[in-house]
Design an enzyme around this catalytic site. Sequence first.
Site, PDB file in Angstrom:
ATOM      1  CE  LYS A   1     -35.312  36.789 -32.235  1.00  0.00           C
ATOM      2  NZ  LYS A   1     -36.733  36.745 -32.574  1.00  0.00           N
TER       3      LYS A   1
ATOM      4  CE  LYS B   1     -35.069  40.717 -32.030  1.00  0.00           C
ATOM      5  NZ  LYS B   1     -36.320  40.112 -32.346  1.00  0.00           N
TER       6      LYS B   1
HETATM    7  C1  PBG Z   1     -39.988  36.970 -32.079  1.00  0.00           C
HETATM    8  C2  PBG Z   1     -39.410  38.316 -31.843  1.00  0.00           C
HETATM    9  C3  PBG Z   1     -38.849  38.791 -30.655  1.00  0.00           C
HETATM   10  C4  PBG Z   1     -38.457  40.114 -30.905  1.00  0.00           C
HETATM   11  C5  PBG Z   1     -38.796  40.409 -32.216  1.00  0.00           C
HETATM   12  N1  PBG Z   1     -39.368  39.272 -32.785  1.00  0.00           N
HETATM   13  C6  PBG Z   1     -38.770  38.184 -29.313  1.00  0.00           C
HETATM   14  C7  PBG Z   1     -38.044  36.949 -29.084  1.00  0.00           C
HETATM   15  O1  PBG Z   1     -37.344  36.387 -29.930  1.00  0.00           O
HETATM   16  O2  PBG Z   1     -38.183  36.502 -27.963  1.00  0.00           O
HETATM   17  C8  PBG Z   1     -37.786  41.002 -29.911  1.00  0.00           C
HETATM   18  C9  PBG Z   1     -37.787  42.453 -30.228  1.00  0.00           C
HETATM   19  C10 PBG Z   1     -37.395  43.308 -29.084  1.00  0.00           C
HETATM   20  O3  PBG Z   1     -36.947  42.868 -28.023  1.00  0.00           O
HETATM   21  O4  PBG Z   1     -37.535  44.529 -29.245  1.00  0.00           O
HETATM   22  N2  PBG Z   1     -41.191  37.037 -32.798  1.00  0.00           N
END
Ligand code: PBG
Length: 328
Positions: free
Chosen positions: A200, A253
């Site tokens: 991520k 991601k």
């Molecule tokens: C954190 C989380 C995020 C997303 C999913 N889980 C946000 C982040 O890391 O700031 C982002 C998902 C998206 O942008 O569609 N719990």
Amino acid sequence: MSFPTVRPRRLRRTPAIRSLVRETTLAPGNLVLPLFFSARIDSPKPIGTMPGIFQLPVHAAAEHARMAQSLGLGGVILFGLPATKDANGSGACDPEGPVPRAIAAMKDAAPELVVMADVCVDEYTDHGHCGILRPNARGELEVDNDATLEVLARASLVYARAGADVIAPSDMMDGRVGAIREALDEEGYTQTAILSYAVKYASAYYGPFRDAADCAPQFGDRAGYQMDPGNAREALREARLDEEEGADMLMVKPALAYLDILARLREATTLPLGAYNVSGEYAMIKAAAAAGMLDEKRATIELLTSIRRAGADFILTYHANDVAKLLG
Ligand code: PBG
């Protein structure tokens, strides 16, 4: 052999021939729909930065489960907006919170539907970071990795008890997959799977989500735990560690700016691989289509197909319902 004997266009002549030789397909079963359940509302509330997407009250869960099941979606993944927040994100572990209540209602209404629970404390902390804060040696607040593991494991148990099929940690703490696996197994949830957001990145494309889930960090950013967009070898390392800790599935991601990472990971692991087509990617399509700059349906199918072609078995996407209807 070459032209004129060889003519690749022979296999592009008709829709039927093109369909016969198509290498990558896209089906509703490849798509996982993210849903936001809020304890603070009684009717669906539109999310300004994500046209067509709503925060939902918990009582809407059953209806959404039946819809996802009848569309043949691969699953849903749940996020929560609690009634109140605190420094330790304790709402993430509340069995009466919006996510466990929605999980139970969805599994009741559509027992066959795969229900995943995102596990992270950022929606539940008043400071918006994905972990518990502790002052470091210089007195600055930092996310304390090991203290956070305990909360993540407790939250995972709450979602498993509510009936979640899959626990999906998105926090990027080191060691969380192992900590969650151990907690689940200790309580007998040996069949609850873990989908790790293994890779991520610290991405600008999460902007609209932070609006949707009300979880923007109140100070600083997430670069101390999420990955640097310039790194590819590190992605392989993160994936290997999570696999060793017992992850059943891995995820990359965001998706579009990281298709190379997906392709490399596809070569490096035999685990099922997911990709998160995140909020900013969704917002770009919606904004361009609203401005008359793109054919929304074709652009969406092309993008989702590219994510599958790069190596994703399944895609978390806000387009899931619309695309499932299109694919029929
Ligand atoms: C954190 C989380 C995020 C997303 C999913 N889980 C946000 C982040 O890391 O700031 C982002 C998902 C998206 O942008 O569609 N719990």
